[in-house]
Design an enzyme around this catalytic site. Structure first.
Site, short mmCIF file in Angstrom:
data_model
loop_
_atom_site.label_atom_id
_atom_site.label_comp_id
_atom_site.label_asym_id
_atom_site.label_seq_id
_atom_site.Cartn_x
_atom_site.Cartn_y
_atom_site.Cartn_z
N ASP A 1 0.84 -1.20 0.00
CA ASP A 1 0.00 0.00 0.00
C ASP A 1 0.88 1.25 0.00
OD1 ASP A 1 0.84 0.17 2.67
OD2 ASP A 1 -0.88 -0.98 3.35
N ASP B 1 1.40 5.38 1.17
CA ASP B 1 1.04 6.50 2.03
C ASP B 1 1.64 7.76 1.41
OD1 ASP B 1 -0.10 4.78 3.96
OD2 ASP B 1 1.90 4.36 4.75
N ASP C 1 9.25 6.05 12.76
CA ASP C 1 9.88 5.05 13.63
C ASP C 1 11.32 4.70 13.24
OD1 ASP C 1 8.81 3.75 11.42
OD2 ASP C 1 7.63 2.30 12.56
P1 ATP Z 1 4.03 -2.03 5.87
O1 ATP Z 1 4.85 -2.60 4.78
O2 ATP Z 1 3.74 -3.00 6.94
O3 ATP Z 1 2.81 -1.26 5.43
P2 ATP Z 1 4.92 0.57 6.71
O4 ATP Z 1 6.28 1.05 7.09
O5 ATP Z 1 4.29 1.20 5.52
O6 ATP Z 1 5.02 -0.99 6.56
P3 ATP Z 1 2.64 1.45 8.17
O7 ATP Z 1 2.06 0.90 9.43
O8 ATP Z 1 1.84 1.38 6.91
O9 ATP Z 1 4.03 0.72 7.98
O10 ATP Z 1 3.04 2.95 8.47
C1 ATP Z 1 3.43 3.88 7.48
C2 ATP Z 1 4.54 4.76 7.98
O11 ATP Z 1 4.09 5.53 9.10
C3 ATP Z 1 5.76 4.02 8.49
O12 ATP Z 1 6.63 3.69 7.44
C4 ATP Z 1 6.37 5.02 9.44
O13 ATP Z 1 7.07 6.02 8.76
C5 ATP Z 1 5.14 5.66 10.07
N1 ATP Z 1 4.72 4.95 11.29
C6 ATP Z 1 3.79 3.99 11.39
N2 ATP Z 1 3.64 3.58 12.65
C7 ATP Z 1 4.51 4.32 13.37
C8 ATP Z 1 4.82 4.38 14.76
N3 ATP Z 1 4.23 3.57 15.63
N4 ATP Z 1 5.74 5.28 15.15
C9 ATP Z 1 6.35 6.12 14.25
N5 ATP Z 1 6.10 6.10 12.96
C10 ATP Z 1 5.19 5.21 12.51
MG MG Z 2 2.27 0.84 4.79
#
Ligand code: ATP
Ligand code: MG
Length: 468
Positions: free
Chosen positions: A74, A76, A150
């Site tokens: 996905d 963002d 994060d």
């Molecule tokens: P995935 O492949 O699982 O979607 P992702 O890194 O995109 O991994 P998401 O949960 O979709 O994870 O979150 C999108 C972004 O938002 C992360 O890459 C990070 O930059 C930020 N983020 C998400 N959760 C947190 C958190 N708990 N603390 C700080 N930043 C966060």
């Molecule tokens: Mg994501």
């Protein structure tokens, strides 16, 4: 009071003052992102906002995955437009969230999660007594937004128009070195949001990255803090972990980090049931295979596997005291769903699937007469049958029962009629209720994909009609 004072002093002493305000700007020739892997909807979201005079970037896990040459699941977007401004530029967009307000921009079945740059903590953020941030809706500059993400590899911004990556924390270098490094002071960051510890383990396992020593060190010490996070949020993160396509690797990583005791009730269920471990690990490895093949995962099925040995224990306890087999199963299920689902915060919408899958299991033993035909009409037959196969493959139910059902499902009407006839006198040992599950014996084949050591104890088996 004193605790707070000590914490503030600790925080002052440990805070890393260096916040990079200007990012490294990496051109396409260097980052090599394949534009064909980028979602059209994400590009359109950025272009629309940019055309309206805002800054807009693809951000987070999508950029990390693109750098790894993997198609992100996905996308963002991060922008300097407020949620209301974002919403006003799209025909289908909704503002969601309370703790963290953002906009879902909808394109057909795809959703682009669009968030406004968040400000860094100026000490006024609303936190609980352990430092956990309760609300995070103060908007700020892009460099602040980067610093409060994060991990360094999750704090990269990709502008699809200029095709540049903005890197504030050496995230590109960490992607190349395959290293997971938290931004800022690790302990503070875990205190702000203990779920980051679970995320560290999930990303390390999923991406095959090493967790940086400093990032890793506090995890064992602070694991208890996860207990303060609302159960629903932990449940969502656990579901992500279990359906990441790398659940087995995640569980092994959690073990390696010493996080498998007391971190989460759900993990305890998975890791601390010696008898069910083989079954659970087999279920998780099949789940991983399905995810990687792009197939759907039904959480109800997954949780039914995780709690099956709890059901078996309760069921056996009841039949041992003389209860009839089927009512005892229903009571055991009620008990497990009441006790366990509250503890695990499993959504109610999954528990009816779990119940149906479990209740079907003794029915599979009835191979004579009409029951197999009734089972064919059951809407959950596929899930129940897959569950039965797992039981057989893990050594808990007779292999031959699973083979019979596979043959029955693949047969035509004549063969099916033949298969469900009572045996002629003196032939075989089938009972009117079908064959009994064989107790574990030397002949039973051990499950192949299990991670359990060869010294695993005897598996618990479903009660048979003997005791009822
Ligand atoms: P995935 O492949 O699982 O979607 P992702 O890194 O995109 O991994 P998401 O949960 O979709 O994870 O979150 C999108 C972004 O938002 C992360 O890459 C990070 O930059 C930020 N983020 C998400 N959760 C947190 C958190 N708990 N603390 C700080 N930043 C966060
Ligand atoms: Mg994501």
């Amino acid at each position: 009071m004193i605790k707070r004072l000590v914490r503030s002093v600790q925080t002052l002493l440990t805070r890393k003052p260096r916040i990079r305000r200007t990012p490294r700007c990496i051109p396409a020739s260097e980052h090599g992102i394949d534009r064909a892997l980028v979602s059209r909807s994400a590009i359109r979201t950025c272009e629309t906002l940019q055309a309206a005079g805002f800054r807009a970037y693809i951000v987070g896990g999508a950029v990390r995955d693109l750098l790894l040459g993997v198609a992100p699941k996905d996308f963002d977007v991060a922008t300097d437009a407020t949620p209301e401004q974002v919403k006003s530029h799209f025909r289908r967009a909704i503002i969601i969230g309370r703790r963290f307000r953002l906009v879902h921009v909808l394109f057909g079945s795809e959703t682009i999660e669009t968030s406004t740059f968040r400000a860094l903590d100026n000490g006024n953020r609303d936190t609980d007594e352990h430092g956990r941030v309760l609300a995070d809706n103060v908007f700020g500059e892009q460099h602040e937004d980067a610093a409060r993400r994060d991990f360094t590899v999750n704090a990269l911004y990709y502008d699809p128009t200029r095709q540049e990556v903005l890197d504030y924390h050496d995230g590109v270098r960490d992607v190349r070195r395959r290293r997971l490094r938290i931004i800022g002071n690790p302990e503070m960051r875990y205190r702000e949001d203990p779920v980051r510890m679970l995320r560290a383990v999930r990303f390390a396992a999923k991406l095959g990255f090493e967790i940086d020593a400093e990032t890793r060190e506090p995890i064992g010490r602070l694991a208890d803090l996860i207990g303060n996070v609302p159960a629903a949020r932990v449940f969502d993160e656990m579901l992500k972990l279990l359906t990441s396509g790398h659940a087995v690797a995640c569980i092994e990583r959690l073990r390696a980090e010493g996080l498998h005791h007391g971190l989460l009730p759900l993990l305890d269920v998975i890791l601390e049931q010696p008898q069910g471990e083989r079954f659970v690990m087999l279920a998780l490895s099949r789940t991983d295979e399905r995810v990687r093949a792009g197939k759907h995962i039904a959480p109800g099925f997954l949780f039914a596997t995780l709690l099956w040995h709890e059901v078996l224990a309760q069921w056996n306890a009841r039949t041992a005291t003389g209860a009839h087999r089927i009512p005892a199963l229903h009571e055991a299920i009620d008990h497990v769903l009441d006790v366990q689902t509250e503890k695990l915060a499993i959504h109610r919408r999954f528990t009816s699937d779990m119940r149906e899958i479990w209740v079907m299991q003794p029915r599979f033993e009835r191979r004579i007469g009409q029951m197999p035909f009734r089972m064919l009409e059951h809407v959950r037959l596929r899930a129940g049958y897959d569950f039965l196969q797992l039981r057989c493959d893990s050594g808990e139910a007779p292999i031959e029962l699973g083979q019979w059902w596979s043959a029955f499902l693949h047969s035509g009407p004549d063969d099916r009629a033949q298969m469900t006839q009572p045996p002629a006198r003196g032939e075989g040992n089938a009972t009117p209720s079908g064959s009994k599950p064989r107790r574990r014996g030397g002949r039973r084949r051990r499950a192949g994909a299990d991670a359990a050591a060869g010294s695993a104890p005897e598996p618990r088996v479903a009660p048979t009609d003997d005791g009822a």
